[in-house]
Design a protein around this motif. Structure first.
Motif: not given
Ligand SMILES: [Zn+2]
Ligand SMILES: [Zn+2]
Length: 273
Positions: A40, A243, A15
């Protein structure tokens, strides 16, 4: 803008966008001295039901196989950009009963971030930090944090105020009630006791419809930090939680700095790992 950032994601979580190298290159060009890659972490298999796994988007997290590729990617970026310090890290959840899983990850890293996006309650049901928290179950969020910290495997507490994202008080209203105040104090005391930095997360602005009034930021949560700032000796750090490589130079960092300025929060410019 910032000289050091320890909270960065990349394509492996599915993501975020970009390769390790894209982030390192951008950071270097922006004048960063160090960048921590902290995508993550892999989640222990069979640690929850299939419904819980899907509901918490666990399928997005990297697998153990991709973790090894991720480490190699970081190593090649370190070689290619020797003038910026690049750290190997992960942002990991914590589920009780899987300490050896987390230790195995931590052993390969410079540091590990605790980011609680979900956790288990007293009967082992997985709760979502964004959606499921209320007056009756907020204690379990703190319990999870305390258990994680006590393992000694974590070095940095990401967005500790995330519990307030959609929190509901006794009457079902979104207010920072006595329970939130109690948990905030507990978190600050825990961080002080274990000497762990608490993060003011710049990425929360992504969720805020009002990006002007600091009291309305989805996170960082004004009421949380208004308490935390008075804890002497508490380490506070800004985390970009990028991100996308562009966010390393984004306006949200400036907003987070404004937030700190208005609340008179002194944050650390640098951490040592
Ligand atoms: Zn994230
Ligand atoms: Zn993150």
């Amino acid at each position: 803008m910032l000289k050091n950032n320890y909270h960065t994601h990349m394509k492996y979580c599915n993501h975020a966008v970009g390769e390790v190298e894209d982030y390192v290159k951008t950071a270097y060009e922006l004048g960063y001295l160090s960048l921590g890659m902290s995508d993550h972490a892999p989640i222990p298999l069979n640690s929850m039901t299939k419904e819980e796994w899907d509901h918490n988007y666990c399928g997005q997290n990297m697998t153990m196989d991709t973790f090894n590729i991720y480490l190699k990617d970081i190593e090649s970026a370190q070689k290619k950009y020797p003038n910026i310090k690049v750290y190997k890290a992960l942002e990991s959840e914590y589920l009780r009963g899987y300490d050896s899983w987390y230790k195995n990850l931590r052993d390969k890293l410079d540091y590990m971030i605790l980011g609680i996006h979900f956790f288990k309650d007293n009967i082992g049901k997985v709760l979502d930090t964004y959606e499921d928290l209320n007056y009756n179950n907020l204690d379990y969020y703190y319990q999870n944090m305390e258990e994680a910290v006590k393992t000694g495997l974590y070095d940095y507490l990401a967005h500790p105020d995330l519990f307030y994202f959609d929190y509901k008080d006794k009457n079902g209203n979104h207010t920072f009630d006595d329970k939130c105040i109690e948990i905030t104090h507990k978190i600050c005391k825990l961080a002080l006791k274990y000497d762990l930095p608490l993060e003011i997360n710049c990425n929360g602005l992504h969720f805020s419809s009002d990006k002007e009034n600091i009291k309305n930021f989805r996170y960082p949560v004004y009421d949380f930090w208004n308490i935390a700032k008075d804890y002497k000796g508490l380490k506070i750090i800004l985390g970009v939680d990028a991100h996308n490589p562009n966010l390393l130079g984004g306006e949200w960092i400036l907003k987070a700095k404004e937030f700190c300025k208005e609340l008179n929060i002194k944050y650390l410019e640098k951490l040592d790992f």
